[in-house]
Motif scaffolding. Sequence first.
Motif, PDB file in Angstrom:
ATOM      1  N   ALA A 199      -4.873   1.257 -14.426  1.00  0.00           N
ATOM      2  CA  ALA A 199      -3.726   0.654 -15.098  1.00  0.00           C
ATOM      3  C   ALA A 199      -2.995  -0.253 -14.119  1.00  0.00           C
ATOM      4  O   ALA A 199      -3.056  -0.050 -12.897  1.00  0.00           O
ATOM      5  CB  ALA A 199      -2.779   1.722 -15.637  1.00  0.00           C
ATOM      6  N   ALA A 200      -2.325  -1.244 -14.667  1.00  0.00           N
ATOM      7  CA  ALA A 200      -1.486  -2.131 -13.862  1.00  0.00           C
ATOM      8  C   ALA A 200      -0.055  -1.613 -13.893  1.00  0.00           C
ATOM      9  O   ALA A 200       0.435  -1.160 -14.937  1.00  0.00           O
ATOM     10  CB  ALA A 200      -1.546  -3.550 -14.402  1.00  0.00           C
ATOM     11  N   LEU A 201       0.600  -1.678 -12.751  1.00  0.00           N
ATOM     12  CA  LEU A 201       1.988  -1.254 -12.628  1.00  0.00           C
ATOM     13  C   LEU A 201       2.849  -2.430 -12.205  1.00  0.00           C
ATOM     14  O   LEU A 201       2.424  -3.279 -11.421  1.00  0.00           O
ATOM     15  CB  LEU A 201       2.132  -0.149 -11.579  1.00  0.00           C
ATOM     16  N   GLU A 248       2.660  -7.019  -8.955  1.00  0.00           N
ATOM     17  CA  GLU A 248       1.837  -6.078  -9.718  1.00  0.00           C
ATOM     18  C   GLU A 248       1.012  -5.257  -8.737  1.00  0.00           C
ATOM     19  O   GLU A 248       0.476  -5.783  -7.777  1.00  0.00           O
ATOM     20  CB  GLU A 248       0.919  -6.843 -10.661  1.00  0.00           C
ATOM     21  N   VAL A 249       0.949  -3.966  -8.977  1.00  0.00           N
ATOM     22  CA  VAL A 249       0.062  -3.094  -8.210  1.00  0.00           C
ATOM     23  C   VAL A 249      -0.834  -2.362  -9.195  1.00  0.00           C
ATOM     24  O   VAL A 249      -0.632  -2.426 -10.407  1.00  0.00           O
ATOM     25  CB  VAL A 249       0.857  -2.099  -7.326  1.00  0.00           C
ATOM     26  N   ARG A 254       0.870  -1.180   0.000  1.00  0.00           N
ATOM     27  CA  ARG A 254       0.000   0.000   0.000  1.00  0.00           C
ATOM     28  C   ARG A 254       0.912   1.238   0.000  1.00  0.00           C
ATOM     29  O   ARG A 254       1.028   1.948   0.998  1.00  0.00           O
ATOM     30  CB  ARG A 254      -0.934   0.020   1.208  1.00  0.00           C
ATOM     31  N   PRO A 255       1.579   1.500  -1.121  1.00  0.00           N
ATOM     32  CA  PRO A 255       2.660   2.488  -1.104  1.00  0.00           C
ATOM     33  C   PRO A 255       2.245   3.903  -0.738  1.00  0.00           C
ATOM     34  O   PRO A 255       2.969   4.584   0.006  1.00  0.00           O
ATOM     35  CB  PRO A 255       3.230   2.405  -2.523  1.00  0.00           C
ATOM     36  N   VAL A 256       1.103   4.367  -1.238  1.00  0.00           N
ATOM     37  CA  VAL A 256       0.711   5.749  -0.940  1.00  0.00           C
ATOM     38  C   VAL A 256       0.329   5.893   0.532  1.00  0.00           C
ATOM     39  O   VAL A 256       0.736   6.854   1.207  1.00  0.00           O
ATOM     40  CB  VAL A 256      -0.438   6.199  -1.858  1.00  0.00           C
ATOM     41  N   GLU A 262      -4.047  -4.286  -4.536  1.00  0.00           N
ATOM     42  CA  GLU A 262      -5.230  -4.914  -5.122  1.00  0.00           C
ATOM     43  C   GLU A 262      -6.074  -3.847  -5.813  1.00  0.00           C
ATOM     44  O   GLU A 262      -5.974  -2.661  -5.511  1.00  0.00           O
ATOM     45  CB  GLU A 262      -6.057  -5.618  -4.035  1.00  0.00           C
ATOM     46  N   ARG A 263      -6.880  -4.261  -6.760  1.00  0.00           N
ATOM     47  CA  ARG A 263      -7.773  -3.310  -7.434  1.00  0.00           C
ATOM     48  C   ARG A 263      -8.672  -2.629  -6.401  1.00  0.00           C
ATOM     49  O   ARG A 263      -9.249  -3.286  -5.542  1.00  0.00           O
ATOM     50  CB  ARG A 263      -8.629  -4.035  -8.472  1.00  0.00           C
ATOM     51  N   TRP A 264      -8.773  -1.315  -6.490  1.00  0.00           N
ATOM     52  CA  TRP A 264      -9.511  -0.537  -5.488  1.00  0.00           C
ATOM     53  C   TRP A 264     -10.861  -0.129  -6.043  1.00  0.00           C
ATOM     54  O   TRP A 264     -10.966   0.255  -7.217  1.00  0.00           O
ATOM     55  CB  TRP A 264      -8.702   0.711  -5.110  1.00  0.00           C
ATOM     56  N   PRO A 265     -11.915  -0.182  -5.232  1.00  0.00           N
ATOM     57  CA  PRO A 265     -13.226   0.259  -5.709  1.00  0.00           C
ATOM     58  C   PRO A 265     -13.287   1.775  -5.847  1.00  0.00           C
ATOM     59  O   PRO A 265     -12.576   2.505  -5.156  1.00  0.00           O
ATOM     60  CB  PRO A 265     -14.167  -0.234  -4.612  1.00  0.00           C
TER      61      PRO A 265
END
Length: 229
Positions: free
Chosen positions: A83-85, A220-221, A9-11, A69-72
């Motif tokens: 986008a995927a990073l 992947e993030v 959860r980098p941010v 993970e994909r965020w709502p």
Amino acid sequence: MMAPHPLDRPVWSMLTGRQAHLAEGDARAVRIDRGYGPFGAAADRSGTAQGALAALVPADGELWIVEGERWPVPPGTREVKRAALAQMVAEGPPPEARPGEPAIIALGEADAAEMAGLADHARPGPWSSTTHRYGPFFGVREGGRLLAMAGQRMLMPGMAEVSGVATWEDCRGRGLARALIGHVMRAMTARGEQPFLHSYADNAGAIALYESLGFRIRREVHVLAIAAN
């Protein structure tokens, strides 16, 4: 149960940790000082946290969420893009400078306008009025012109993110990005920090360059850009 890695959860990690002084918000959700860029994060997926995150979306701009993970999409906002990073971490010692590499100089406030112009041209990621203040930035000049730059952005416990890598199109192919990234990596390692970075997952050329410099894909993030309804 193991605690999540800060990079998952980098941010959230940066804005509740080493760079909390750049955050606005509260325990439910935070975003970075708007002069630095658009990044924000919620404490969790609860309605309360998502609502607090939505309240931090500017009326005339975007908020970027970067999560493992994909965020709502928070209620009251709309999705602008996803986008995927590829999240990459440096393994082993940083690369040594190669013979014949250009002279690399430190950049500062006097260079801010040129840095912004280069970022607008090369699109290395979100750039705003004070993005250059994230930390040490370095560049290559020739004939007084700033040809390329690289620096840092997110800071984690014992880690620092290589970011802002940008080169004017007519200056590419000269190894400037490689030289600058290596320089940034050596500066981070000298401070006892492990370099990491993020690249769009479909940017095969950039990922190959980073791998040649000692980075390996960690995971992947996902980035989600949102705007107000």
